[in-house]
Design a protein around this motif. Structure first.
Motif, PDB file in Angstrom:
ATOM      1  N   UNK A  49      13.195  -7.580   0.767  1.00 30.09           N
ATOM      2  CA  UNK A  49      12.100  -8.234   0.047  1.00 30.09           C
ATOM      3  C   UNK A  49      12.035  -7.748  -1.394  1.00 30.09           C
ATOM      4  N   UNK A  50      11.494  -8.591  -2.239  1.00 27.74           N
ATOM      5  CA  UNK A  50      11.324  -8.198  -3.636  1.00 27.74           C
ATOM      6  C   UNK A  50      10.146  -8.947  -4.228  1.00 27.74           C
ATOM      7  N   UNK A 104      11.029   0.112  -3.648  1.00 27.42           N
ATOM      8  CA  UNK A 104       9.695   0.723  -3.680  1.00 27.42           C
ATOM      9  C   UNK A 104       8.667  -0.113  -2.924  1.00 27.42           C
ATOM     10  N   UNK A 105       9.084  -1.289  -2.448  1.00 25.29           N
ATOM     11  CA  UNK A 105       8.190  -2.094  -1.593  1.00 25.29           C
ATOM     12  C   UNK A 105       8.204  -1.592  -0.151  1.00 25.29           C
ATOM     13  N   UNK A 136       8.614  -2.213 -11.390  1.00 27.61           N
ATOM     14  CA  UNK A 136       7.254  -2.771 -11.292  1.00 27.61           C
ATOM     15  C   UNK A 136       6.267  -1.779 -10.678  1.00 27.61           C
ATOM     16  N   UNK A 137       6.728  -0.898  -9.795  1.00 25.82           N
ATOM     17  CA  UNK A 137       5.817   0.048  -9.109  1.00 25.82           C
ATOM     18  C   UNK A 137       6.069   1.480  -9.556  1.00 25.82           C
ATOM     19  N   UNK A 138       6.957   1.653 -10.520  1.00 28.96           N
ATOM     20  CA  UNK A 138       7.422   2.995 -10.870  1.00 28.96           C
ATOM     21  C   UNK A 138       6.345   3.878 -11.496  1.00 28.96           C
ATOM     22  N   UNK A 180       6.356   1.288 -19.106  1.00 33.09           N
ATOM     23  CA  UNK A 180       5.478   2.401 -18.687  1.00 33.09           C
ATOM     24  C   UNK A 180       6.080   3.121 -17.480  1.00 33.09           C
ATOM     25  N   UNK A 181       6.684   2.367 -16.584  1.00 29.64           N
ATOM     26  CA  UNK A 181       7.325   2.990 -15.421  1.00 29.64           C
ATOM     27  C   UNK A 181       8.466   3.904 -15.847  1.00 29.64           C
ATOM     28  N   UNK A 182       9.240   3.442 -16.833  1.00 27.91           N
ATOM     29  CA  UNK A 182      10.359   4.250 -17.325  1.00 27.91           C
ATOM     30  C   UNK A 182       9.829   5.546 -17.947  1.00 27.91           C
ATOM     31  N   UNK A 183       8.768   5.417 -18.735  1.00 29.84           N
ATOM     32  CA  UNK A 183       8.166   6.608 -19.361  1.00 29.84           C
ATOM     33  C   UNK A 183       7.654   7.583 -18.290  1.00 29.84           C
TER      34      UNK A 183
END
Ligand code: SF4
Length: 369
Positions: A49-50, A104-105, A136-138, A180-183
């Motif tokens: 899923x994604x 991450x889902x 997206x969830x990082x 923001x997730x990468x940061x």
């Protein structure tokens, strides 16, 4: 790209239950395939899923709300994933990458990471445990992933321009959230962080320079991936491929680049550094510069099928062995036989017409990139 995909469960050729050889082997020892390629990396897809619908992987018109996603009962449990992973590690795997769909889902993914992080190579070293995410969830999960034992992350980001990004992932998700997730991942020490951009001609190739400028002078390594004919649903055409040589030419005209040596044999990316020392980029050129000759990657699907190539048309059902009560020695012997018999080299054989081959290639969202 109108043809509806046959539901996975109906794709008989994907379901080969391996026969356990009469003569069992010791569950340890390095393995090499018919081209002397060692088994070094294991990519594990932990969900099909994604929350994105990237046009080159899960196009919305195919992977719609009626698409038969796998029921939870058919997914490998965390215990099954860890057991299989330990058998691969005993045979020389040193790097495990968690993929999906969007990994991450998967609920309680941190629990699985903890279990995998406890594995050790035969000489006692920790594994290189990494994960590929759409980011997206990082921002929300970075600290917990780090605490669970994850070493690094690779984040997919196909554009900086929001409109182009949304065209590529076909959902209404903002670039800023991924940045923001990468940061956040950087802050908690999930590095070195790699950023993967799939370049599709006529859709996001105008973003090559803005992306390269944005990630220059940062600790992140931006990699440009040639658009590939993975699976059978993305409508791939050779003339939508921007060759890596062209990507390097465009960037170098603006920010001079120099080639640098690979980190290790079997690395998928060709590395380039900014001549002024302000960072590194990579290009992954499966279409124009095939790298099958030292491909050391095995892939485990969400429901426990072993694939020996990203472009495979058939897999080996290890879940059946896990759930039929076969021993570690038996399953390990099966893995050894499968790898030794491996002769995959799809990218070396690919032409503009190979994507029209009748045989269905497995979908990338099912076995991970
Ligand atoms: S095409 Fe298959 S064999 Fe070649 S590099 Fe990719 S995964 Fe490996």
């Amino acid at each position: 790209m109108t043809e509806k995909i046959i539901p996975l469960a109906d794709q008989r050729y994907l379901n080969r239950i391996p026969i356990v050889p009469a003569h069992l082997e010791a569950p340890t020892g390095l393995l090499a395939d018919t081209r002397a390629r060692p088994l070094h990396d294991l990519r594990i897809s932990i969900t099909d899923r994604c929350n994105f619908r990237c046009v080159y992987c899960m196009p919305k018109e195919v992977f719609d709300k009626d698409y038969p996603y796998l029921p939870h009962s058919s997914l490998l449990t965390f215990e099954e994933i860890t057991r299989v992973a330990s058998l691969f590690v005993a045979h020389g795997v040193e790097k495990i990458r968690l993929t999906g769909g969007e990994p991450l889902l998967r609920k309680n993914v941190e629990k699985l990471i903890e279990m995998l992080a406890a594995l050790r190579t035969p000489d006692g070293r920790e594994l290189d445990l990494t994960l590929t995410t759409n980011g997206s969830l990082l921002a929300r999960k970075a600290q917990a992933l780090k605490d669970a034992g994850l070493k690094r992350v690779t984040v997919s980001l196909d554009a900086l321009d929001d409109a182009v990004f949304k065209k590529m992932n076909d959902v209404d998700f903002a670039v800023t959230d991924v940045l923001e997730g990468i940061e956040a991942a950087h802050r908690v020490g999930l590095g070195p962080i790699k950023i993967n951009m799939v370049v599709k001609g006529g859709m996001n190739d105008q973003e090559i320079l803005p992306m390269a400028r944005h990630f220059k002078d940062t600790p992140y390594v931006l990699r440009f991936i040639e658009y590939m004919d993975v699976g059978t649903s993305n409508g791939w055409k050779m003339d939508e491929v921007i060759p890596s040589a062209e990507v390097v030419r465009r960037i170098s005209a603006d920010m001079p680049l120099e080639p640098i040596a690979p980190n290790y044999t079997g690395e998928t990316a060709n590395r380039w550094r900014h001549a002024d020392g302000s960072g590194e980029i990579g290009v992954i050129s499966s279409v124009t510069q095939a790298f099958c000759s030292d491909c050391s990657r095995a892939r485990l699907s969400t429901e426990g099928k072993l694939y020996t190539c990203l472009f495979a048309t058939g897999g080996h059902d290890l879940r059946a062995l896990l759930r039929n009560g076969n021993s570690d020695e038996e399953i390990s012997t099966v893995i050894a036989h499968i790898w030794r018999a491996r002769d995959d080299r799809y990218s070396e054989l690919r032409t503009a017409n190979t994507s029209e081959l009748k045989e269905r290639k497995v979908e990338m969202s099912y076995i991970g990139g």
